[in-house]
Structure formats: C-alpha cells, structure tokens
Design an enzyme around this catalytic site. Structure first.
Site, PDB file in Angstrom:
ATOM      1  N   ASP A   1      11.378 -25.089  -5.373  1.00 18.35           N
ATOM      2  CA  ASP A   1      11.768 -25.753  -4.106  1.00 18.35           C
ATOM      3  C   ASP A   1      11.614 -27.273  -4.185  1.00 18.35           C
ATOM      4  O   ASP A   1      10.500 -27.783  -4.229  1.00 18.35           O
ATOM      5  CB  ASP A   1      10.888 -25.227  -2.963  1.00 18.35           C
ATOM      6  CG  ASP A   1      11.375 -23.891  -2.453  1.00 18.35           C
ATOM      7  OD1 ASP A   1      10.534 -22.993  -2.250  1.00 18.35           O
ATOM      8  OD2 ASP A   1      12.598 -23.739  -2.265  1.00 18.35           O
ATOM      9  N   MET A  21      11.936 -30.795  -2.435  1.00 19.33           N
ATOM     10  CA  MET A  21      11.996 -31.379  -1.090  1.00 19.33           C
ATOM     11  C   MET A  21      11.820 -32.903  -1.187  1.00 19.33           C
ATOM     12  O   MET A  21      10.945 -33.370  -1.914  1.00 19.33           O
ATOM     13  CB  MET A  21      10.883 -30.794  -0.218  1.00 19.33           C
ATOM     14  CG  MET A  21      10.995 -29.296  -0.064  1.00 19.33           C
ATOM     15  SD  MET A  21       9.633 -28.621   0.914  1.00 19.33           S
ATOM     16  CE  MET A  21      10.095 -26.912   0.957  1.00 19.33           C
ATOM     17  N   SER A  75       8.600 -18.247  -4.936  1.00 21.00           N
ATOM     18  CA  SER A  75       8.749 -19.674  -4.650  1.00 21.00           C
ATOM     19  C   SER A  75       7.459 -20.384  -5.035  1.00 21.00           C
ATOM     20  O   SER A  75       6.399 -20.129  -4.444  1.00 21.00           O
ATOM     21  CB  SER A  75       9.006 -19.890  -3.162  1.00 21.00           C
ATOM     22  OG  SER A  75       8.705 -21.232  -2.826  1.00 21.00           O
ATOM     23  N   ASP A 117      15.938 -16.411   1.537  1.00 18.62           N
ATOM     24  CA  ASP A 117      14.783 -17.267   1.279  1.00 18.62           C
ATOM     25  C   ASP A 117      14.059 -17.626   2.575  1.00 18.62           C
ATOM     26  O   ASP A 117      14.582 -18.321   3.420  1.00 18.62           O
ATOM     27  CB  ASP A 117      15.304 -18.553   0.604  1.00 18.62           C
ATOM     28  CG  ASP A 117      14.220 -19.523   0.245  1.00 18.62           C
ATOM     29  OD1 ASP A 117      14.568 -20.631  -0.230  1.00 18.62           O
ATOM     30  OD2 ASP A 117      13.039 -19.208   0.441  1.00 18.62           O
ATOM     31  N   HIS A 131      11.648 -19.574  -8.393  1.00 19.84           N
ATOM     32  CA  HIS A 131      12.320 -20.333  -7.322  1.00 19.84           C
ATOM     33  C   HIS A 131      11.608 -21.666  -7.165  1.00 19.84           C
ATOM     34  O   HIS A 131      10.417 -21.719  -6.849  1.00 19.84           O
ATOM     35  CB  HIS A 131      12.319 -19.544  -6.013  1.00 19.84           C
ATOM     36  CG  HIS A 131      13.120 -20.172  -4.920  1.00 19.84           C
ATOM     37  ND1 HIS A 131      14.495 -20.116  -4.885  1.00 19.84           N
ATOM     38  CD2 HIS A 131      12.731 -20.877  -3.831  1.00 19.84           C
ATOM     39  CE1 HIS A 131      14.922 -20.752  -3.807  1.00 19.84           C
ATOM     40  NE2 HIS A 131      13.877 -21.227  -3.138  1.00 19.84           N
ATOM     41  N   MET A 176      19.114 -19.143   4.097  1.00 19.36           N
ATOM     42  CA  MET A 176      17.768 -19.431   4.560  1.00 19.36           C
ATOM     43  C   MET A 176      17.451 -18.540   5.755  1.00 19.36           C
ATOM     44  O   MET A 176      18.210 -18.507   6.730  1.00 19.36           O
ATOM     45  CB  MET A 176      17.642 -20.897   4.969  1.00 19.36           C
ATOM     46  CG  MET A 176      17.826 -21.907   3.846  1.00 19.36           C
ATOM     47  SD  MET A 176      16.709 -21.655   2.468  1.00 19.36           S
ATOM     48  CE  MET A 176      15.120 -21.964   3.262  1.00 19.36           C
ATOM     49  N   HIS A 231      16.219 -25.012  -5.933  1.00 18.22           N
ATOM     50  CA  HIS A 231      16.728 -25.077  -4.558  1.00 18.22           C
ATOM     51  C   HIS A 231      16.572 -26.514  -4.091  1.00 18.22           C
ATOM     52  O   HIS A 231      15.464 -26.949  -3.760  1.00 18.22           O
ATOM     53  CB  HIS A 231      15.929 -24.085  -3.696  1.00 18.22           C
ATOM     54  CG  HIS A 231      16.233 -24.191  -2.241  1.00 18.22           C
ATOM     55  ND1 HIS A 231      15.427 -23.606  -1.283  1.00 18.22           N
ATOM     56  CD2 HIS A 231      17.237 -24.792  -1.559  1.00 18.22           C
ATOM     57  CE1 HIS A 231      15.933 -23.838  -0.086  1.00 18.22           C
ATOM     58  NE2 HIS A 231      17.036 -24.568  -0.226  1.00 18.22           N
ATOM     59  N   MET A 236      16.549 -29.229  -1.613  1.00 17.25           N
ATOM     60  CA  MET A 236      16.512 -29.595  -0.195  1.00 17.25           C
ATOM     61  C   MET A 236      16.439 -31.119  -0.157  1.00 17.25           C
ATOM     62  O   MET A 236      15.403 -31.722   0.201  1.00 17.25           O
ATOM     63  CB  MET A 236      15.304 -28.939   0.495  1.00 17.25           C
ATOM     64  CG  MET A 236      15.486 -27.456   0.677  1.00 17.25           C
ATOM     65  SD  MET A 236      13.967 -26.585   1.060  1.00 17.25           S
ATOM     66  CE  MET A 236      13.349 -26.272  -0.596  1.00 17.25           C
TER      67      MET A 236
END
Ligand code: DX5
Ligand code: ZN
Length: 221
Positions: free
Chosen positions: A36, A38, A9, A177, A34, A139, A68, A70
């Site tokens: 992330d 956000m 990540s 994750d 990965h 998660m 991913h 979010m």
C-alpha cells in the site's frame, strides 16, 4: 473462476521487521504481497515508496508484489516501482489525468496493470479500458488506513464487476481491499471476487498460519 489468492496488506505489518514479516506470512500460505503506497496527498496518510519494494526484493522475497498506488499524480512513480520489483501496479481512476496512458505505461514497464475504484467511484471508468486490465481493485473501505470496517454496499459493486469481467472474456482478476477477514471472505467470494486483501485480519493475529487457514477454509480451498 480463477483460484482464490490471499494478499496480505503489509500496511499492517511490523515495519521494523518488514522482510521477516513478509517471509512469515508467505510461509503461512499467503499468495501475493499487497503493497500500500500512500502519499499524504491523494489519501491522508503516508506509507512507503519504491525503495522499500526494492528492499523486499533484495531481502529475497520472490512472490508477486501487488503495488496499490494511493498517490496523485501516478505516472512519474510507475517506472520507479517497476524497476524496484513490482509485479502488478494498480492506481485510482481519479488519480490519473489519462487512464489509458497510465495503464499503457505500467505495461510498457513489464508489469501487470490495474484500476482501483473507491466505494463511491462509478464503474464507467471501465468502459474503454477492459482490454488493458489485468486486475480491477474494488475498495471496500475508503482508502488511507487499515483496520476499517467492510462497507456492505461494495457487495453489489463486486457482482456488477464480476458480470462485466465474465462478459468481456478478458483474463482480469477481481481484487477486493479493506475490512476483509474470515468473517466475511466467503460472502465477498460469492459476490465474485478472486483476490482478497487482508491487513489487520492477518498481521494483528498471533498466528498467521491460523489466520490464513481460517480464510482458506471459508473459501473452501
Ligand atoms: C487501505 C488499504 C488497504 C488496507 C487493508 O487504504 O488500501 O489495503 O491496508 O487493511 P485491512 O485489511 O486491515 O482493512
Ligand atoms: Zn490496498
């Protein structure tokens, strides 16, 4: 069972040297990146967007980028990540008003599609979309931050999802994750995961090769 994949990540990477960091961790044996995303709305943190994904592609990163999301809502940002070079795009079940449509949108943009489950998110969201999934992301921490501890209750959830995937006969990866490292990766694998996200367990170590080798040793491959 599919070969195991290790997915660092980049939330835990040195953002000032992100291209180099990703290059180094891939050279150290990582399989996919990965990424992330956000938005400081769906989760209480803000990371990076499609431009950074494109910057990694322009830098020469050719490995799969596992985005991913979010974020909420999800649909508007999906085409932007697809055009920026995403390979896989996953989003949280609660973040889309129309899960089936969001999954179809990801596929129509040429990416693999996945659904993300927080530790307390029930698995009934899987009931009518298994045929549209390339990845299920469970998660093992509450989303928003790296460096948290693995939630042990996730292991039962991993077993349940492994059972559902195997029963479905569909080619779906099971990614886990949050809080994963050499200390618990074998347990997570034996519960049924085959893709392992690790941020701090890799980027907080001096030697990425050693960190990844230790995880692979625990996986027996
Ligand atoms: C948390 C992110 C995770 C996190 C993993 O919301 O989705 O990918 O960065 O970091 P570690 O491996 O340090 O728990
Ligand atoms: Zn993540």
């Amino acid at each position: 069972m599919k070969p195991f994949l290790i997915a660092p990540s980049i939330l835990a990477a040195d953002f000032a040297r992100l291209g180099e960091e990703v290059e180094n961790v891939l050279a150290a044996g990582a399989d996919i990146v990965h990424f992330d995303v956000m938005d400081n709305h769906y989760v209480p943190n803000l990371s990076f967007g499609p431009m950074v994904c494109k910057a990694l592609r322009d830098y020469g990163i050719s490995a799969e980028i596992d985005v991913h999301l979010m974020v909420k809502p999800v649909d508007a940002i999906i085409p932007q990540f697809a055009q920026a070079g995403a390979s896989i795009i996953t989003f949280h079940a609660e973040a889309s008003e129309h899960i089936d449509r969001s999954l179809q949108l990801i596929k129509s943009e040429g990416c693999k599609a996945g659904l993300v489950f927080n530790p307390a998110t029930p698995l009934h969201y899987l009931d009518h979309v298994m045929d549209k999934l390339d990845m299920i992301l469970l998660m093992s921490v509450n989303p928003g931050f790296g460096g948290q501890s693995f939630i042990p209750a996730t292991l039962d959830k991993i077993r349940l999802v492994r059972e559902r995937i195997d029963k479905s006969g569909f080619d779906i990866r099971l990614e886990v994750d949050g809080g994963i490292g050499a200390h618990n990766i074998a347990e997570v694998a034996s519960a049924g995961a085959d893709v392992f996200v690790a941020g701090s367990a890799i980027f907080n170590q001096d030697n990425y090769q050693t960190a990844i080798d230790e995880m692979r040793q625990q996986l027996g491959n």
